[in-house]
Motif scaffolding. Structure first.
Motif, PDB file in Angstrom:
ATOM      1  N   CYS A  80      -1.768  -3.169   2.474  1.00 47.75           N
ATOM      2  CA  CYS A  80      -1.473  -3.262   1.049  1.00 47.75           C
ATOM      3  C   CYS A  80      -1.800  -1.950   0.330  1.00 47.75           C
ATOM      4  CB  CYS A  80      -2.244  -4.420   0.411  1.00 47.75           C
ATOM      5  SG  CYS A  80      -1.679  -6.068   0.916  1.00 47.75           S
ATOM      6  N   ASP A  81      -2.932  -1.348   0.684  1.00 48.25           N
ATOM      7  CA  ASP A  81      -3.324  -0.088   0.048  1.00 48.25           C
ATOM      8  C   ASP A  81      -2.315   1.019   0.352  1.00 48.25           C
ATOM      9  OD1 ASP A  81      -5.557  -1.267  -1.017  1.00 48.25           O
ATOM     10  OD2 ASP A  81      -6.961  -0.476   0.491  1.00 48.25           O
ATOM     11  N   MET A  82      -1.841   1.079   1.587  1.00 54.10           N
ATOM     12  CA  MET A  82      -0.876   2.115   1.967  1.00 54.10           C
ATOM     13  C   MET A  82       0.425   1.968   1.199  1.00 54.10           C
ATOM     14  SD  MET A  82      -1.444   2.433   6.111  1.00 54.10           S
ATOM     15  CE  MET A  82      -0.218   3.729   6.278  1.00 54.10           C
ATOM     16  N   VAL A  83       0.900   0.727   1.063  1.00 49.21           N
ATOM     17  CA  VAL A  83       2.146   0.493   0.329  1.00 49.21           C
ATOM     18  C   VAL A  83       1.958   0.808  -1.152  1.00 49.21           C
ATOM     19  CG1 VAL A  83       3.833  -1.249  -0.377  1.00 49.21           C
ATOM     20  CG2 VAL A  83       2.956  -1.242   1.973  1.00 49.21           C
ATOM     21  N   GLN A  84       0.864   0.343  -1.731  1.00 53.85           N
ATOM     22  CA  GLN A  84       0.612   0.587  -3.147  1.00 53.85           C
ATOM     23  C   GLN A  84       0.470   2.080  -3.450  1.00 53.85           C
ATOM     24  OE1 GLN A  84      -2.801  -1.926  -3.596  1.00 53.85           O
ATOM     25  NE2 GLN A  84      -1.608  -3.739  -4.180  1.00 53.85           N
ATOM     26  N   GLN A  85      -0.182   2.829  -2.548  1.00 51.95           N
ATOM     27  CA  GLN A  85      -0.343   4.263  -2.755  1.00 51.95           C
ATOM     28  C   GLN A  85       1.002   4.983  -2.686  1.00 51.95           C
ATOM     29  OE1 GLN A  85      -3.264   5.990  -3.581  1.00 51.95           O
ATOM     30  NE2 GLN A  85      -1.688   7.529  -4.018  1.00 51.95           N
ATOM     31  N   ALA A  86       1.831   4.599  -1.730  1.00 53.53           N
ATOM     32  CA  ALA A  86       3.152   5.219  -1.596  1.00 53.53           C
ATOM     33  C   ALA A  86       4.021   4.935  -2.817  1.00 53.53           C
ATOM     34  CB  ALA A  86       3.834   4.705  -0.330  1.00 53.53           C
ATOM     35  N   LEU A  87       3.974   3.687  -3.297  1.00 56.66           N
ATOM     36  CA  LEU A  87       4.749   3.334  -4.489  1.00 56.66           C
ATOM     37  C   LEU A  87       4.226   4.070  -5.717  1.00 56.66           C
ATOM     38  CD1 LEU A  87       5.219  -0.514  -3.953  1.00 56.66           C
ATOM     39  CD2 LEU A  87       7.025   1.221  -3.956  1.00 56.66           C
ATOM     40  N   SER A  88       2.902   4.193  -5.817  1.00 65.04           N
ATOM     41  CA  SER A  88       2.306   4.901  -6.954  1.00 65.04           C
ATOM     42  C   SER A  88       2.759   6.359  -6.979  1.00 65.04           C
ATOM     43  CB  SER A  88       0.779   4.821  -6.874  1.00 65.04           C
ATOM     44  OG  SER A  88       0.183   5.559  -7.930  1.00 65.04           O
TER      45      SER A  88
END
Length: 242
Positions: free
Chosen positions: A97-105
């Protein structure tokens, strides 16, 4: 008498010369048309060969996925997210979840700077953001909603199926039938420069569907999510081997 004969001979000579020029122009036009069609057919054959190669590569990838899917009919990312939600530990779930959220951010922060990408005709750029999520199940739902929204935005119909579209393109002939040539020659869209007013041809309708699928494929947000999932798997595999 003699003057009249001379006039008649002169007229015949001019007529013969004109006919020869017309015949020469017709022969030149036929030669130009033959050269153009030969080039067009060569381009068609090369493009068709590239399409066949892409279709074969896709089929091979689908077979590889099927071999590890245990009979699942879902997309690869859905299977992976489902596995992570049910089999993964809390640390893995949080990391994904953190990896996806960081990429989207990062994407959202730099979206305005990507002016050239936003101008791409065949990219699906949305103003809204992917639905927020705090778990792998939530990510799976957000991803499904995003895909459905994209299809709705592009007005995809039940008849517009990706495989049908690819098959239609692969079935295009380098030697079209007379009816197809006539329809295309009078199309009000692709022959607009020639002031044609006929119905929109089948090629243009097919292009509309192709553009829709190209936009669905070129969705920056989905690219971020899928690339993050891929990176997570790669990192997980690397840590497992150590």
């Amino acid at each position: 008498g003699g003057g009249g004969n001379d006039d008649a001979v002169g007229t015949i000579s001019i007529t013969t010369s004109t006919r020869e020029k017309v015949r020469s122009m017709e022969d030149e036009a036929e030669a130009l048309s033959a050269d153009y069609m030969a080039h067009a057919r060569a381009v068609h054959e090369r493009s068709h060969a590239k399409l066949r190669f892409a279709m074969e590569s896709r089929k091979a990838s689908e077979i590889d996925l099927d071999s590890v899917s245990n009979g699942s009919t879902q997309a690869w990312y859905q299977d992976l997210l489902a596995w992570c939600a049910t089999q993964g530990n809390e640390s893995d779930q949080r990391a994904l979840c953190d990896m996806v959220q960081q990429a989207l951010s990062n994407y959202y922060d730099n979206r305005n700077a990507r002016s050239e990408a936003a101008k791409l005709e065949h990219s699906l750029i949305r103003r809204g953001r992917l639905a927020e999520f705090t778990s792998v199940d939530g990510l799976n739902v957000a991803l499904a909603m995003r895909i459905q929204q994209g299809e709705a935005d592009l007005n995809l119909t039940r008849d517009e199926d990706r495989s049908k579209c690819i098959t239609a393109v692969s079935n295009l002939s380098s030697r079209p039938a007379d009816r197809e040539v006539f329809e295309n020659s009078h199309c009000q869209r692709c022959r607009e420069d020639w002031h044609q007013k006929g119905p929109v041809c089948g090629h243009c309708h097919l292009e509309d569907t192709i553009v829709k699928f190209m936009k669905l494929t070129n969705d920056p947000e989905l690219d971020c999510v899928c690339q993050s999932i891929h990176n997570f798997v790669q990192r997980r595999l690397t840590s497992t081997k150590k």
